[in-house]
Design a protein around this motif. Structure first.
Motif, PDB file in Angstrom:
ATOM      1  N   LEU A 106      10.946  27.060 -22.899  1.00  0.00           N
ATOM      2  CA  LEU A 106      11.085  25.385 -22.407  1.00  0.00           C
ATOM      3  C   LEU A 106       9.398  24.262 -22.548  1.00  0.00           C
ATOM      4  N   LYS A 107       9.572  23.601 -23.132  1.00  0.00           N
ATOM      5  CA  LYS A 107       8.438  22.359 -23.422  1.00  0.00           C
ATOM      6  C   LYS A 107       8.725  21.099 -22.854  1.00  0.00           C
ATOM      7  N   GLY A 108       9.980  21.086 -24.005  1.00  0.00           N
ATOM      8  CA  GLY A 108      10.221  19.553 -24.205  1.00  0.00           C
ATOM      9  C   GLY A 108      11.866  19.422 -22.868  1.00  0.00           C
ATOM     10  N   ASN A 109      12.154  18.339 -22.296  1.00  0.00           N
ATOM     11  CA  ASN A 109      13.165  18.826 -21.923  1.00  0.00           C
ATOM     12  C   ASN A 109      13.776  17.150 -21.976  1.00  0.00           C
ATOM     13  N   LEU A 110      14.791  16.653 -23.134  1.00  0.00           N
ATOM     14  CA  LEU A 110      14.539  15.122 -23.365  1.00  0.00           C
ATOM     15  C   LEU A 110      16.328  15.183 -22.827  1.00  0.00           C
ATOM     16  N   LEU A 111      17.008  16.124 -21.808  1.00  0.00           N
ATOM     17  CA  LEU A 111      18.132  15.027 -21.546  1.00  0.00           C
ATOM     18  C   LEU A 111      18.630  14.328 -20.938  1.00  0.00           C
ATOM     19  N   LYS A 112      19.262  13.738 -21.013  1.00  0.00           N
ATOM     20  CA  LYS A 112      19.335  12.520 -20.043  1.00  0.00           C
ATOM     21  C   LYS A 112      20.505  13.196 -19.538  1.00  0.00           C
ATOM     22  N   SER A 113      21.209  12.104 -17.895  1.00  0.00           N
ATOM     23  CA  SER A 113      22.757  12.649 -16.917  1.00  0.00           C
ATOM     24  C   SER A 113      23.140  11.359 -17.535  1.00  0.00           C
ATOM     25  N   LYS A 114      25.165  12.207 -17.345  1.00  0.00           N
ATOM     26  CA  LYS A 114      25.348  10.848 -17.881  1.00  0.00           C
ATOM     27  C   LYS A 114      25.771  10.112 -16.747  1.00  0.00           C
ATOM     28  N   ASN A 115      26.591   8.931 -17.383  1.00  0.00           N
ATOM     29  CA  ASN A 115      26.747   7.746 -15.963  1.00  0.00           C
ATOM     30  C   ASN A 115      27.984   8.830 -15.714  1.00  0.00           C
ATOM     31  N   PRO A 116      28.369   7.850 -14.150  1.00  0.00           N
ATOM     32  CA  PRO A 116      29.967   8.324 -13.209  1.00  0.00           C
ATOM     33  C   PRO A 116      31.251   8.744 -13.341  1.00  0.00           C
ATOM     34  N   ALA A 117      31.050   7.533 -14.202  1.00  0.00           N
ATOM     35  CA  ALA A 117      32.371   7.562 -15.409  1.00  0.00           C
ATOM     36  C   ALA A 117      32.049   8.431 -16.625  1.00  0.00           C
ATOM     37  N   GLN A 118      31.727   8.554 -17.306  1.00  0.00           N
ATOM     38  CA  GLN A 118      31.183   9.803 -18.072  1.00  0.00           C
ATOM     39  C   GLN A 118      32.331  10.827 -18.671  1.00  0.00           C
ATOM     40  N   LEU A 119      32.953  10.716 -19.435  1.00  0.00           N
ATOM     41  CA  LEU A 119      33.708  11.708 -19.736  1.00  0.00           C
ATOM     42  C   LEU A 119      33.068  13.108 -20.382  1.00  0.00           C
TER      43      LEU A 119
END
Length: 701
Positions: free
Chosen positions: A646-659
């Protein structure tokens, strides 16, 4: 009456014959039109005597009634006879036994024949209705809505290119770049983004369309931007009077529409031309500065009874010539050999040296198409054939359990389209990667039967056809009770992944077209939906991990998919393939478009970087089902020496209310320009440094 008899005979010759020999319930079927270089294959529902030809029970005569000297062979199961050596002309095939004698007309042409009149076309569709009923037309639009390396994307050192199957043949996609700008579909618009400065990206222009057009694919040719999509025609295309309200109320038509824009000034793109063909897009390719695209359409032939003058030809449109869509000329329509399909495959081509002025060549072929493969010289279209003849009744019965594939080959040359030959193979193909052309031979893999059907369990096959579409080599009966999940041809080797409980990777030597052979086989958990060549001796597999769960009261375990799986296969030793490395991402429900669309793969071969958009689902503590966790994209360095890193982690976490994922910001594609990486979603583009993957800029559009 005499005129009617003539065109009915013509249709019989074009289509093919199906006959039941008296008292025996033996069905005989064959194509009645063949090309002069193709064999005639006659199929029987029961076994034919091995000495039928020698005994005079089968023979061929010419128009003068004189017996013709031909070569013939009978299959091992005794249910088919192949006849070769027929030159151009008309013949009669005679088949007899103790209960009777039947004559079948045969027509041999050097080239496929065009439809000559409205009467001939009407007679064809009347016969289609008798054989298939009205069922085909009713379900066809749902079927068509589901429709679309050697190995290679065209390599470039300064910017991304589309992940294409065949080198030199560009495939349409939702995002394109020329190294200075990114062209991307934004809902029903197309945005042109200047990315010369990754810190200060700018939207230079936006090509806007009305609610009746939805762009889906793009191509670039020098200073021409090609935008393709579906245009809804709310007024029926065969409507003659705008006051005929009953016909206006018919379901809307689909017109695959192609817009050509001059982007010499990207800030002010100019529409050069608009063309269209009725139906759904099957595929589009760009090679040698020529655009080829294929659509599929079912005319409303089932309305013939209530509306005798229904237009059965497909409609086309060219803003250079037409004010509104018009029917394709009869002399541009042909009925493909050995077909009785209700659908058209419409092939269009235009030389892009002058997209505003050059002629658009459009040909309509009766004989549906589902999958498409194209090299620089030839186009191959396939359709599924259903073994739907039941000898115990006096009509044809729909039996989807037995399916074969018909392949039609077309020669491409300077925007001209010429039918060459057709063939038939056992089983069905999965997608375009199940097919390949190499050194004049066409290779394909198929699956026959059903994985879970004990009466007719599945098995897999490989076929090699010569330039005239004659089968010269094959392997059959591979991986019984499994089906093909992915395939890849690489020069003299073929790789095939099948699955039911484990993932066998087959390595097949196809260097000798007449004698292909399995060299090696690897059994690993999970399966690959897409195989991508890393180099001559290594493959990357993108698919899913699986787990086996015993089922009480059943011999068969339950197979459950888990997280997304990346596999690195080493095929240096062709007899002993290995899985060098794996990575499993997320849990059950984790999803990436790479699983079904190879265009979603990001690759920078000089840096060994490969990436893809992904939505990750995982189970939390005490949770029975996986929950959406995060989305974005991942970039890996993949090499034989270091494996998958793995070289690039471009993930973003969801908002608390996001399903679930946010469709407006979910990444669809990734491209690089120079030293910058760009992630593209429906509403925004984000730039990153390719060395450390730190964010540089963001543009909302």
């Amino acid at each position: 009456m005499k005129k009617s008899g003539i065109w009915l005979i013509t249709i019989v010759l074009i289509i093919g014959f199906v006959s039941v020999l008296a008292s025996t319930k033996t069905i005989v079927s064959a194509q009645e039109v063949i090309m002069s270089h193709q064999p005639l294959e006659v199929k029987f529902s029961s076994v034919v005597s091995k000495n039928a030809w020698e005994k005079g029970d089968m023979y061929v005569t010419n128009q003068q009634g004189k017996e013709v000297n031909v070569k013939h062979s009978i299959s091992k199961d005794g249910k088919s006879v192949v006849v070769t050596g027929l030159e151009e002309g008309s013949y009669i095939l005679h088949v007899k036994n103790q209960f009777g004698k039947t004559k079948f007309p045969i027509k041999v042409f050097k080239e496929i024949q065009a439809v000559k009149s409205k009467e001939e076309l009407t007679a064809y569709f009347e016969l289609v209705r008798k054989v298939h009923g009205d069922r085909v037309g009713v379900v066809s639009e749902d079927i068509m809505a589901l429709s679309e390396r050697d190995s290679s994307s065209d390599k470039s050192s300064d910017h991304s290119t589309t992940n294409n199957q065949v080198e030199g043949v560009d495939e349409a996609d939702s995002v394109k770049t020329d190294g200075s700008r990114i062209f991307t579909i934004n809902e029903n618009n197309v945005a042109i983004i200047n990315v010369e400065d990754p810190m200060n990206m700018k939207e230079e222009s936006k090509i806007k369309f009305g609610d009746d057009f939805y762009p889906t694919q793009l191509l670039l040719s020098d200073r021409t931007l090609i935008i393709m999509g579906q245009k809804n025609i709310y007024q029926s295309l065969d409507l003659k009077s705008t006051q005929d309200m009953a016909r206006i109320a018919l379901p809307r038509n689909q017109l695959t529409t192609v817009y050509f824009y001059d982007i010499s000034n990207p800030k002010s793109p100019k529409l050069s031309r608009e063309i269209g063909t009725e139906g759904y897009m099957n595929g589009a390719r760009l090679t040698d500065n020529t655009l080829y695209y294929v659509t599929s359409v079912y005319p409303r032939y089932w309305m013939m009874e209530e509306n005798g003058d229904s237009e059965l030809r497909p409609f086309i449109y060219d803003s250079k010539l037409d004010k509104e869509p018009r029917p394709l000329n009869y002399d541009s329509i042909s009925i493909l050999p050995n077909t009785l399909e209700a659908s058209y495959s419409i092939v269009s081509a235009i030389d892009l040296s002058d997209p505003a002025g050059n002629k658009v060549n459009t040909k309509g072929f009766l004989g549906g198409s589902e999958q498409l493969y194209m090299s620089k010289e030839n186009l191959y279209l396939t359709s599924t054939l259903y073994e739907n003849i039941t000898p115990t009744v006096q009509k044809l019965i729909w039996n989807p359990g037995k399916m074969d594939t018909k392949i039609f080959k077309f020669e491409l040359n300077n925007a001209t389209i010429k039918f060459v030959a057709s063939s038939r193979v056992t089983g069905t193909i999965l997608n375009q990667f199940s097919m390949d052309e190499h050194n004049g031979y066409f290779r394909l893999v198929t699956t026959k039967g059903n994985t879970w059907d004990e009466n007719e369990p599945s098995e897999n096959n490989l076929f090699i056809l010569d330039n005239g579409m004659k089968t010269v080599g094959s392997l059959t009966g591979l991986a019984k009770k499994e089906r093909i999940y992915s395939a890849r041809f690489m020069g003299d080797k073929a790789y095939m992944v099948t699955f039911k409980q484990t993932d066998p990777l087959f390595v097949i030597d196809v260097a000798n077209p007449t004698a292909p052979k399995v060299l090696g086989e690897l059994q690993v958990p999970g399966f690959s939906n897409y195989l991508h060549p890393l180099d001559e001796n290594h493959l990357i597999g993108f698919g899913y991990e699986t787990k086996t769960v015993p089922q009480e009261g059943s011999k068969e375990p339950l197979i459950m998919t888990e997280g997304m799986k990346i596999s690195l296969f080493d095929v240096t030793d062709l007899n002993n393939p290995k899985e060098l490395d794996t990575k499993v991402i997320g849990g059950q429900g984790t999803y990436s478009p790479i699983q079904y669309d190879h265009h979603a793969l990001f690759q920078y071969e000089e840096k060994n970087l490969y990436g893809f958009p992904v939505s990750i689902y995982e189970k939390g503590a005490g949770q029975e089902y996986s929950q959406f966790k995060q989305e974005g994209s991942l970039i890996y360095e993949i090499t034989p020496e270091k494996g998958i890193a793995l070289k690039g982690n471009l993930l973003k976490s969801k908002n608390p209310a996001q399903l679930y994922e946010d469709w407006e910001t979910s990444i669809q594609r990734m491209v690089y320009v120079g030293d910058s990486l760009y992630t593209i979603s429906m509403k925004e583009i984000t730039s990153y440094n390719l060395s450390n993957f730190e964010k540089i800029g963001k543009l909302t559009y």
